[in-house]
Design a protein around this motif. Structure first.
Motif, PDB file in Angstrom:
ATOM      1  N   GLU A   6       0.821  -1.207   0.000  1.00  0.00           N
ATOM      2  CA  GLU A   6       0.000   0.000   0.000  1.00  0.00           C
ATOM      3  C   GLU A   6       0.859   1.263   0.000  1.00  0.00           C
ATOM      4  OE1 GLU A   6      -3.601  -0.077  -0.120  1.00  0.00           O
ATOM      5  OE2 GLU A   6      -2.883  -2.025  -0.782  1.00  0.00           O
ATOM      6  N   ALA A   7       1.951   1.251   0.750  1.00  0.00           N
ATOM      7  CA  ALA A   7       2.849   2.410   0.789  1.00  0.00           C
ATOM      8  C   ALA A   7       3.523   2.619  -0.561  1.00  0.00           C
ATOM      9  CB  ALA A   7       3.893   2.226   1.883  1.00  0.00           C
ATOM     10  N   GLU A   8       3.915   1.535  -1.201  1.00  0.00           N
ATOM     11  CA  GLU A   8       4.552   1.617  -2.517  1.00  0.00           C
ATOM     12  C   GLU A   8       3.610   2.234  -3.544  1.00  0.00           C
ATOM     13  OE1 GLU A   8       7.350   1.097  -5.620  1.00  0.00           O
ATOM     14  OE2 GLU A   8       7.628   1.008  -3.434  1.00  0.00           O
ATOM     15  N   GLU A   9       2.337   1.840  -3.471  1.00  0.00           N
ATOM     16  CA  GLU A   9       1.348   2.351  -4.432  1.00  0.00           C
ATOM     17  C   GLU A   9       0.935   3.784  -4.130  1.00  0.00           C
ATOM     18  OE1 GLU A   9      -1.842  -0.468  -4.500  1.00  0.00           O
ATOM     19  OE2 GLU A   9      -0.586  -2.057  -5.381  1.00  0.00           O
ATOM     20  N   ALA A  10       1.272   4.273  -2.949  1.00  0.00           N
ATOM     21  CA  ALA A  10       0.952   5.653  -2.571  1.00  0.00           C
ATOM     22  C   ALA A  10       2.216   6.498  -2.704  1.00  0.00           C
ATOM     23  CB  ALA A  10       0.405   5.711  -1.149  1.00  0.00           C
ATOM     24  N   ASN A  11       2.612   6.761  -3.926  1.00  0.00           N
ATOM     25  CA  ASN A  11       3.794   7.590  -4.221  1.00  0.00           C
ATOM     26  C   ASN A  11       5.074   7.050  -3.587  1.00  0.00           C
ATOM     27  OD1 ASN A  11       2.326   9.410  -5.746  1.00  0.00           O
ATOM     28  ND2 ASN A  11       1.863  10.695  -3.980  1.00  0.00           N
ATOM     29  N   LYS A  12       5.165   5.724  -3.497  1.00  0.00           N
ATOM     30  CA  LYS A  12       6.380   5.099  -2.939  1.00  0.00           C
ATOM     31  C   LYS A  12       6.716   5.661  -1.559  1.00  0.00           C
ATOM     32  CE  LYS A  12       8.180   4.188  -7.462  1.00  0.00           C
ATOM     33  NZ  LYS A  12       8.823   3.138  -8.013  1.00  0.00           N
ATOM     34  N   THR A  13       5.699   5.774  -0.715  1.00  0.00           N
ATOM     35  CA  THR A  13       5.898   6.259   0.655  1.00  0.00           C
ATOM     36  C   THR A  13       6.832   5.324   1.407  1.00  0.00           C
ATOM     37  OG1 THR A  13       3.713   7.286   0.700  1.00  0.00           O
ATOM     38  CG2 THR A  13       4.733   6.799   2.836  1.00  0.00           C
ATOM     39  N   GLU A  14       7.811   5.882   2.085  1.00  0.00           N
ATOM     40  CA  GLU A  14       8.749   5.077   2.848  1.00  0.00           C
ATOM     41  C   GLU A  14       8.201   4.833   4.252  1.00  0.00           C
ATOM     42  OE1 GLU A  14      13.254   5.218   4.751  1.00  0.00           O
ATOM     43  OE2 GLU A  14      12.620   6.796   3.355  1.00  0.00           O
ATOM     44  N   ILE A  15       8.072   3.568   4.602  1.00  0.00           N
ATOM     45  CA  ILE A  15       7.673   3.210   5.964  1.00  0.00           C
ATOM     46  C   ILE A  15       8.919   3.310   6.839  1.00  0.00           C
ATOM     47  CG2 ILE A  15       6.798   1.379   7.465  1.00  0.00           C
ATOM     48  CD1 ILE A  15       5.239   0.309   5.032  1.00  0.00           C
ATOM     49  N   THR A  16       8.882   4.195   7.834  1.00  0.00           N
ATOM     50  CA  THR A  16      10.065   4.392   8.682  1.00  0.00           C
ATOM     51  C   THR A  16      10.022   3.564   9.956  1.00  0.00           C
ATOM     52  OG1 THR A  16       9.021   6.305   9.732  1.00  0.00           O
ATOM     53  CG2 THR A  16      10.432   6.741   7.814  1.00  0.00           C
ATOM     54  N   GLY A  17       8.885   2.962  10.252  1.00  0.00           N
ATOM     55  CA  GLY A  17       8.791   2.147  11.452  1.00  0.00           C
ATOM     56  C   GLY A  17       7.392   1.594  11.622  1.00  0.00           C
ATOM     57  N   LEU A  18       7.223   0.865  12.688  1.00  0.00           N
ATOM     58  CA  LEU A  18       5.934   0.301  13.035  1.00  0.00           C
ATOM     59  C   LEU A  18       5.639   0.746  14.460  1.00  0.00           C
ATOM     60  CD1 LEU A  18       3.822  -1.633  11.790  1.00  0.00           C
ATOM     61  CD2 LEU A  18       4.939  -3.482  13.028  1.00  0.00           C
ATOM     62  N   ARG A  19       4.575   1.523  14.631  1.00  0.00           N
ATOM     63  CA  ARG A  19       4.240   2.037  15.957  1.00  0.00           C
ATOM     64  C   ARG A  19       3.244   1.101  16.632  1.00  0.00           C
ATOM     65  NH1 ARG A  19       3.924   8.126  15.823  1.00  0.00           N
ATOM     66  NH2 ARG A  19       6.151   7.765  15.973  1.00  0.00           N
ATOM     67  N   ILE A  20       3.443   0.889  17.923  1.00  0.00           N
ATOM     68  CA  ILE A  20       2.567   0.038  18.710  1.00  0.00           C
ATOM     69  C   ILE A  20       1.799   0.932  19.673  1.00  0.00           C
ATOM     70  CG2 ILE A  20       2.452  -1.879  20.344  1.00  0.00           C
ATOM     71  CD1 ILE A  20       5.187  -2.748  19.149  1.00  0.00           C
ATOM     72  N   TYR A  21       0.478   0.906  19.538  1.00  0.00           N
ATOM     73  CA  TYR A  21      -0.382   1.733  20.388  1.00  0.00           C
ATOM     74  C   TYR A  21      -1.021   0.868  21.467  1.00  0.00           C
ATOM     75  CZ  TYR A  21      -0.177   5.467  16.901  1.00  0.00           C
ATOM     76  OH  TYR A  21       0.242   6.453  16.051  1.00  0.00           O
ATOM     77  N   THR A  64      -5.135  -4.124  25.163  1.00  0.00           N
ATOM     78  CA  THR A  64      -4.621  -4.716  23.940  1.00  0.00           C
ATOM     79  C   THR A  64      -3.656  -3.739  23.297  1.00  0.00           C
ATOM     80  OG1 THR A  64      -5.251  -5.785  21.835  1.00  0.00           O
ATOM     81  CG2 THR A  64      -6.508  -3.832  22.481  1.00  0.00           C
ATOM     82  N   VAL A  65      -3.202  -4.051  22.116  1.00  0.00           N
ATOM     83  CA  VAL A  65      -2.386  -3.129  21.331  1.00  0.00           C
ATOM     84  C   VAL A  65      -2.893  -3.165  19.895  1.00  0.00           C
ATOM     85  CG1 VAL A  65      -0.298  -3.458  22.734  1.00  0.00           C
ATOM     86  CG2 VAL A  65      -0.641  -4.858  20.681  1.00  0.00           C
ATOM     87  N   PHE A  66      -2.577  -2.115  19.137  1.00  0.00           N
ATOM     88  CA  PHE A  66      -2.746  -2.209  17.689  1.00  0.00           C
ATOM     89  C   PHE A  66      -1.520  -1.612  17.034  1.00  0.00           C
ATOM     90  CE2 PHE A  66      -4.910   1.821  18.647  1.00  0.00           C
ATOM     91  CZ  PHE A  66      -4.450   2.679  17.648  1.00  0.00           C
ATOM     92  N   LEU A  67      -1.264  -2.041  15.827  1.00  0.00           N
ATOM     93  CA  LEU A  67      -0.075  -1.636  15.088  1.00  0.00           C
ATOM     94  C   LEU A  67      -0.462  -0.684  13.974  1.00  0.00           C
ATOM     95  CD1 LEU A  67       1.394  -5.229  14.497  1.00  0.00           C
ATOM     96  CD2 LEU A  67       1.671  -3.785  16.513  1.00  0.00           C
ATOM     97  N   ASN A  68       0.440   0.222  13.630  1.00  0.00           N
ATOM     98  CA  ASN A  68       0.237   1.096  12.476  1.00  0.00           C
ATOM     99  C   ASN A  68       1.600   1.510  11.951  1.00  0.00           C
ATOM    100  OD1 ASN A  68      -2.601   2.711  11.657  1.00  0.00           O
ATOM    101  ND2 ASN A  68      -0.742   3.531  10.733  1.00  0.00           N
ATOM    102  N   PRO A  69       1.795   1.449  10.631  1.00  0.00           N
ATOM    103  CA  PRO A  69       3.069   1.923  10.091  1.00  0.00           C
ATOM    104  C   PRO A  69       3.190   3.429  10.254  1.00  0.00           C
ATOM    105  CG  PRO A  69       1.555   1.447   8.303  1.00  0.00           C
ATOM    106  CD  PRO A  69       0.882   0.995   9.570  1.00  0.00           C
ATOM    107  N   ILE A  70       4.422   3.917  10.321  1.00  0.00           N
ATOM    108  CA  ILE A  70       4.668   5.354  10.423  1.00  0.00           C
ATOM    109  C   ILE A  70       5.520   5.814   9.247  1.00  0.00           C
ATOM    110  CG2 ILE A  70       4.386   5.543  12.913  1.00  0.00           C
ATOM    111  CD1 ILE A  70       7.400   5.384  13.231  1.00  0.00           C
ATOM    112  N   MET A  71       5.382   7.092   8.931  1.00  0.00           N
ATOM    113  CA  MET A  71       6.161   7.711   7.855  1.00  0.00           C
ATOM    114  C   MET A  71       6.727   9.014   8.374  1.00  0.00           C
ATOM    115  SD  MET A  71       3.208   9.260   5.352  1.00  0.00           S
ATOM    116  CE  MET A  71       2.065  10.524   5.934  1.00  0.00           C
ATOM    117  N   GLU A  72       7.733   9.517   7.694  1.00  0.00           N
ATOM    118  CA  GLU A  72       8.332  10.785   8.092  1.00  0.00           C
ATOM    119  C   GLU A  72       7.340  11.907   7.874  1.00  0.00           C
ATOM    120  OE1 GLU A  72      11.746  12.918   5.945  1.00  0.00           O
ATOM    121  OE2 GLU A  72      12.737  11.833   7.566  1.00  0.00           O
ATOM    122  N   ALA A  73       7.203  12.766   8.875  1.00  0.00           N
ATOM    123  CA  ALA A  73       6.279  13.897   8.777  1.00  0.00           C
ATOM    124  C   ALA A  73       7.036  15.129   8.301  1.00  0.00           C
ATOM    125  CB  ALA A  73       5.641  14.167  10.134  1.00  0.00           C
ATOM    126  N   GLY A  74       6.362  15.953   7.529  1.00  0.00           N
ATOM    127  CA  GLY A  74       6.996  17.180   7.053  1.00  0.00           C
ATOM    128  C   GLY A  74       8.013  16.890   5.955  1.00  0.00           C
TER     129      GLY A  74
END
Length: 200
Positions: A90-105, A119-129
């Motif tokens: 999904e990140a690749e198809e969205a302008n080759k967005t680079e996933i910088t990590g996986l955040r655990i909430y 519980t926890v849930f996961l979400n990828p993170i990207m560089e902001a700005g």
């Protein structure tokens, strides 16, 4: 009390988050992958787990004798690999967005689901700005408009919970052209762990 629960789970996630920040290991000349820097000794892991049970669990359970603190969560290995492959796609198809990590909430189920357990849930993170800015990375989802996909910070897509409800605006995996990348539904292990072959 909610703050204490979240702080208690923070310890576990730091280890996992550090693993996400490690650069991928490369095989040595013999073809094997050396242990990453985040690997800890089995006895150290046992000591940390035991310390959590001795110091934190009683605090979580003190005011509610019916509450049993969540001690572990399991993620099926193949499901995790599928999830990682999906978010990369999904990140690749969205302008080759680079996933910088996986955040655990840290999170909590509704009282009507899974006994209202933590519980926890996961979400990828990207560089902001702009690249190189000192702005922290942010969790993102994929928004598609007119056939074009873009990675968008989740804060621009959700409604903040109100006092009457803690449901976000995005209640379906795909809604209004948005593909959520948040993952949950992991089995939890009720405490105490009674398996003599596992951490005590």
């Amino acid at each position: 009390m909610k703050t204490i629960k979240l702080l208690a789970l923070l310890f576990v996630s730091v280890i996992i988050l550090e693993g996400c920040n490690e650069k991928p290991a490369h095989p040595t000349e013999g073809g094997s992958i050396p242990p990453p820097k985040i690997i800890i000794d089995v006895q150290e892991a046992e000591d940390m787990y035991h310390r959590y049970g001795k110091d934190i669990v009683p605090i979580l359970e003190k005011n509610n004798p019916n509450l049993k603190a969540t001690r572990s969560l399991s993620i099926d290995y193949n499901t995790l690999k599928d999830y990682l492959a999906f978010i990369e796609q999904e990140a690749e198809e969205a302008n080759k967005t680079e996933i910088t990590g996986l955040r655990i909430y840290f999170a909590k189920y509704d009282d009507s689901q899974n006994d209202g357990r933590a519980t926890v849930f996961l979400n990828p993170i990207m560089e902001a700005g702009a690249r190189g800015d000192l702005i922290d990375d942010v969790s993102f989802a994929i928004k598609t408009e007119n056939g074009k996909s873009t990675a968008v910070p989740v804060g621009k897509l959700i409604k903040k919970p109100t006092t009457g409800s803690n449901r976000a605006d995005l209640t379906m995996p795909i809604q209004n052209g948005v593909q959520s990348l948040a993952a949950n539904d992991f089995p939890w292990s009720p405490p105490p762990n009674s398996d003599p072959d596992d951490y005590q």
